[in-house]
Scaffold this motif. Structure first.
Motif, PDB file in Angstrom:
ATOM      1  N   ARG A  91       0.820  -1.219   0.000  1.00 26.88           N
ATOM      2  CA  ARG A  91       0.000   0.000   0.000  1.00 26.88           C
ATOM      3  C   ARG A  91       0.844   1.255   0.000  1.00 26.88           C
ATOM      4  O   ARG A  91       0.336   2.351  -0.234  1.00 26.88           O
ATOM      5  CB  ARG A  91      -0.931  -0.002   1.214  1.00 26.88           C
ATOM      6  N   THR A 137      -9.540   8.707   6.105  1.00 30.23           N
ATOM      7  CA  THR A 137      -8.143   8.778   5.680  1.00 30.23           C
ATOM      8  C   THR A 137      -7.801   7.676   4.686  1.00 30.23           C
ATOM      9  O   THR A 137      -7.132   7.924   3.672  1.00 30.23           O
ATOM     10  CB  THR A 137      -7.226   8.690   6.904  1.00 30.23           C
ATOM     11  N   ASP A 138      -8.256   6.457   4.974  1.00 34.23           N
ATOM     12  CA  ASP A 138      -7.927   5.345   4.077  1.00 34.23           C
ATOM     13  C   ASP A 138      -8.543   5.540   2.697  1.00 34.23           C
ATOM     14  O   ASP A 138      -7.908   5.265   1.671  1.00 34.23           O
ATOM     15  CB  ASP A 138      -8.406   4.027   4.680  1.00 34.23           C
ATOM     16  N   LYS A 183      -6.567   8.150   0.865  1.00 35.92           N
ATOM     17  CA  LYS A 183      -5.259   7.649   0.455  1.00 35.92           C
ATOM     18  C   LYS A 183      -5.373   6.743  -0.769  1.00 35.92           C
ATOM     19  O   LYS A 183      -4.533   6.806  -1.678  1.00 35.92           O
ATOM     20  CB  LYS A 183      -4.615   6.882   1.615  1.00 35.92           C
ATOM     21  N   ASP A 184      -6.400   5.920  -0.825  1.00 32.15           N
ATOM     22  CA  ASP A 184      -6.588   5.050  -1.990  1.00 32.15           C
ATOM     23  C   ASP A 184      -6.840   5.861  -3.250  1.00 32.15           C
ATOM     24  O   ASP A 184      -6.319   5.543  -4.325  1.00 32.15           O
ATOM     25  CB  ASP A 184      -7.746   4.087  -1.734  1.00 32.15           C
ATOM     26  N   LYS A 207      -3.591   7.500  -4.324  1.00 28.01           N
ATOM     27  CA  LYS A 207      -2.689   6.517  -4.924  1.00 28.01           C
ATOM     28  C   LYS A 207      -3.119   6.187  -6.345  1.00 28.01           C
ATOM     29  O   LYS A 207      -2.271   6.051  -7.250  1.00 28.01           O
ATOM     30  CB  LYS A 207      -2.664   5.255  -4.068  1.00 28.01           C
ATOM     31  N   CYS A 254       0.961  16.781  -5.951  1.00 32.61           N
ATOM     32  CA  CYS A 254       0.778  16.904  -4.500  1.00 32.61           C
ATOM     33  C   CYS A 254       0.965  18.350  -4.045  1.00 32.61           C
ATOM     34  O   CYS A 254       0.239  18.824  -3.155  1.00 32.61           O
ATOM     35  CB  CYS A 254       1.755  15.971  -3.772  1.00 32.61           C
ATOM     36  N   GLU A 305      -2.293  15.623   5.851  1.00 37.02           N
ATOM     37  CA  GLU A 305      -2.516  14.261   5.382  1.00 37.02           C
ATOM     38  C   GLU A 305      -1.905  14.055   3.999  1.00 37.02           C
ATOM     39  O   GLU A 305      -1.219  13.043   3.760  1.00 37.02           O
ATOM     40  CB  GLU A 305      -4.024  13.970   5.343  1.00 37.02           C
ATOM     41  N   LEU A 306      -2.135  15.000   3.096  1.00 36.87           N
ATOM     42  CA  LEU A 306      -1.556  14.871   1.757  1.00 36.87           C
ATOM     43  C   LEU A 306      -0.041  14.858   1.806  1.00 36.87           C
ATOM     44  O   LEU A 306       0.620  14.084   1.099  1.00 36.87           O
ATOM     45  CB  LEU A 306      -2.046  16.022   0.878  1.00 36.87           C
ATOM     46  N   PHE A 326       1.111  11.473   3.112  1.00 35.65           N
ATOM     47  CA  PHE A 326       0.914  10.429   2.106  1.00 35.65           C
ATOM     48  C   PHE A 326       2.020  10.504   1.052  1.00 35.65           C
ATOM     49  O   PHE A 326       2.629   9.488   0.690  1.00 35.65           O
ATOM     50  CB  PHE A 326      -0.447  10.595   1.436  1.00 35.65           C
ATOM     51  N   TYR A 371       5.136   7.897   0.017  1.00 44.07           N
ATOM     52  CA  TYR A 371       5.383   7.397  -1.333  1.00 44.07           C
ATOM     53  C   TYR A 371       6.763   7.788  -1.863  1.00 44.07           C
ATOM     54  O   TYR A 371       7.099   7.463  -2.998  1.00 44.07           O
ATOM     55  CB  TYR A 371       4.316   7.918  -2.291  1.00 44.07           C
TER      56      TYR A 371
END
Length: 729
Positions: A75, A565-566, A569-570, A573, A588, A607-608, A611, A615
């Motif tokens: 992930r 949040t999940d 994030k998905d 991604k 971003c 959060e961004l 994330f 990555y």
């Protein structure tokens, strides 16, 4: 070449100037999608339900499987684009050949390729002149057999080997007639006393190589093997160079490996070695290049200028400065002085490795050796000076070109225009562009779409939206079709000037003319969204949704406080995986700017940022030394820079709370604002420091640097109420 230079300078747009303050009225623009459209995670089955295999039977049954252990890691990874060397691991690396130093090295086969006179002017071709005229008059796809049978009646007068060779050389420019003649020769009866040998096949293969007909060339070579005609050194060399010229690199490697096998009984010559080195370099097989170079040198091969140019280009593409030094060392050992082609390759390599000083010294050495630079040389030097933003050296190069009246092609002129944009030489760029529009007065070429794009980029860098738009309209009216870069730069320039509606009109006009947006244009529109307010934001999002709905969906989700949040994030991604690698961090940056400028939930920027940091998109921001910690913000937009600094302060506050050691000094580097896309970051960050009352001050020794000491910063961190002031800032 100008296209890749201009296109790489489009982001980040929002780093050009301070972003407008968030407005509460713009928050309503980001309507949340229906809750039924959100993708909720399905509960994963327990690990015990999966069949697992363990090495020890005594292991407990609750031990998670390897798939479950690797699932969190998967992930955190983004997909990557395939590279030409994707199958490199499947190909064994050739071992270097050991040579006994006590014995002399065997000499490699070296062919003396001399210039030959045309076949039609050869003394022995006089009897064939009537036949040559008849063959010339035939159509391209005509069958030559009737004409040849009439000139060489059987069984009394078959063609000789010399006649066949002269005819093949004469028909060299026409690969179809060459194959037709070869078919006629092979179809001659056995009692005619004529045998088609390897030399005739080689001439036909060279004709196919010149015409870039790889499929026909390989088919003919395989036919030679099936017919029992031996392949010699010239055959393999012609096939390898033909595959290289047709960019069939895998086939070139395949035929070279077949040539190098013991069953072939031939050795490569200098042309073959240079061609195969270039093939390996094109495939980015660096280890194979070095292994083949060592093996060839061990067999007595003396590298030529082509081989050294290939090595320099390969090391330059990889940014390997040590490899470039290896090229210099090998050239000194062999005793070869660089020619214009080697100098060009070395200059381009030094420019890509970030060594402008060494490139300038090499350019001066080239002039001292009496090697006259050509347009490609000056193009490489202009690119280097532009990247280094050496205004004085650029002006000297400009003056030298005019004094020596060096002819310029379109690539050189466009590169000079791009260099002027980098170093801020607007007047010089306008002068060159006017000369290009009046070719009768000068010897420079007329402007093309890249020339107009470079000038539009110059006006965009100085925020002159009116002149950029005027030049864009002039390009369309002159019949030159604008490319996607031109549209991107104009939209970017209009967005920075807060002319959002004009930017939308340009985009819609481009879509009507068949414009196909790419990832960079999407990033440019993200920057325009960050700079827009009110109804203009919905106009831009409406255009963006036509060709990138997932990106607009992500922006809507950022404005929905109920999105988890999940789920966020998905979606992020998925957007990043669908984008090119070089635009992921600018995406971003712009998304963080949108969150800050449009009053979205306060937690979204952090959060961004985290994330993207997970990555690996913000992996080189922190530099830790023994006595100093540095935060490098030069690659970030204003909003992303503020978020990265706040996150850093929160981490430092946590270290203070836990009693962990800190260095003596801290440094935040925003850049000196000399580059056109870095303007405004230093001033905007200074305002952020003043608003948050963080004890950082501008450095007296370095422009664009803000410093603080542990004695000053620790008390502020202790009194910031667990970093609440930092987060609120």
């Amino acid at each position: 070449r100008t296209q890749s230079k201009l296109h790489s300078t489009l982001f980040p747009l929002s780093a050009m100037a301070p972003l407008p303050a968030p407005t509460a009225a713009s928050a309503f623009l980001f309507h949340a999608p229906p809750r039924g459209h959100h993708h909720h995670h399905k509960p994963k089955p327990a690990s015990s339900s999966r069949p697992t295999t363990t090495l020890c039977s005594a292991a407990p049954s609750s031990t998670p499987s390897l798939a479950d252990q690797l699932e969190p890691l998967s992930r955190m990874l983004l997909t990557d684009k395939p590279t030409p060397a994707a199958d490199r691991a499947q190909r064994p690396t050739p071992e270097p050949t050991w040579v006994n130093p006590s014995r002399p090295r065997p000499t490699v086969l070296s062919l003396r390729r001399q210039r030959r006179r045309p076949a039609a002017n050869h003394p022995s071709s006089a009897p064939l002149q009537p036949l040559l005229r008849d063959l010339r008059a035939l159509p391209e796809d005509a069958d030559l057999a009737p004409t040849l049978h009439a000139f060489f009646p059987l069984p009394g007068s078959p063609p000789t080997s010399s006649d066949a060779l002269l005819l093949l050389n004469y028909l060299h420019p026409s690969w179809r007639k060459t194959l037709s003649l070869l078919s006629y020769l092979r179809a001659l009866p056995a009692d005619a006393g004529f045998a088609v040998d390897t030399i005739l096949f080689n001439v036909a293969l060279k004709s196919l190589r010149a015409a870039r007909r790889w499929d026909e060339a390989e088919r003919l070579a395989l036919d030679m093997l099936d017919s029992g005609v031996p392949l010699d050194n010239i055959t393999y060399s012609t096939l390898i160079t033909a595959a290289r010229r047709c960019r069939q690199f895998a086939k070139a490697v395949e035929w070279f490996e077949r040539m190098y096998s013991p069953a072939s009984g031939v050795l490569p010559d200098e042309v073959t070695y240079s061609a195969v080195l270039d093939v390996y370099a094109q495939l980015r097989m660096k280890e194979e290049v070095l292994a083949l170079f060592d093996r060839a040198r061990g067999s007595g091969w003396k590298p030529d200028h082509v081989a050294f140019a290939v090595l320099a280009k390969m090391f330059g593409e990889a940014g390997d400065y040590d490899g470039i030094q290896f090229v210099f060392k090998e050239m000194r050992e062999v005793g070869i002085k660089p020619n214009i082609f080697v100098y060009n390759a070395l200059l381009e390599a030094l420019g890509k490795t970030g060594k402008p000083g060494l490139a300038r010294n090499l350019f001066e050495e080239m002039a001292a050796e009496g090697v006259e630079p050509n347009a490609r040389t000056l193009t490489a030097v202009a690119k280097i000076y532009g990247r280094a933003r050496w205004g004085r050296d650029a002006l000297q190069l400009w003056d030298q070109m005019r004094e020596r009246k060096i002819p310029a092609d379109s690539i050189l002129c466009n590169t000079l225009l791009s260099m002027c944009a980098d170093v801020g030489l607007v007047a010089e760029a306008e002068q060159l562009f006017e000369e290009m529009k009046n070719p009768d007065l000068t010897d420079v070429p007329q402007p093309d779409k890249w020339s107009y794009t470079a000038m539009i980029n110059i006006y965009g860098s100085i925020k002159d939206a009116d002149r950029a738009l005027q030049l864009f309209v002039e390009m369309l009216q002159s019949g030159i079709e604008a490319n996607i870069m031109s549209y991107t730069i104009v939209i970017q320039c209009l967005g920075k000037a807060n002319r959002i509606r004009d930017a939308v009109e340009v985009l819609e006009a481009g879509l009507e003319r068949g414009l196909k947006p790419d990832d960079r244009l999407c990033g440019c529109l993200l920057s325009v969204v960050a700079l827009s307010t009110g109804e203009e934001t919905e106009l831009v999002l409406g255009c963006l949704e036509k060709f990138n709905g997932n990106l607009v969906k992500l922006i809507r989700m950022l404005g929905d406080n109920q999105v988890g949040t999940d789920e966020l994030k998905d979606q992020l991604k998925a957007v990043l995986n669908a984008a090119e690698t070089e635009v992921r961090r600018p995406y971003c940056n712009c998304l963080i700017d949108i969150c800050q400028n449009h009053g979205l939930p306060a937690r979204r920027p952090r959060e961004l940022f985290r994330f993207a940091q997970g990555y690996g998109l913000y992996s080189k921001l922190h530099i830790r030394k023994d006595d100093e910690w540095l935060l490098d913000l030069r690659s970030l937009s204003v909003g992303a820079a503020k978020t990265a600094f706040d996150d850093w302060m929160a981490a430092l506050s946590e270290r203070v709370t836990q009693g962990q050691p800190l260095p003596q000094s801290f440094n935040v580097f925003t850049g000196s604002s000399t580059h056109k896309f870095a303007q405004g970051l230093a001033s905007a960050f200074a305002a952020h420091l003043e608003e948050a009352a963080v004890p950082f001050r501008p450095s007296e020794s370095q422009v664009g640097s803000f410093v603080s000491s542990r004695v000053e910063l620790v008390p502020w961190l202790q009194t910031s109420s667990s970093s609440s002031r930092v987060v609120a800032g």
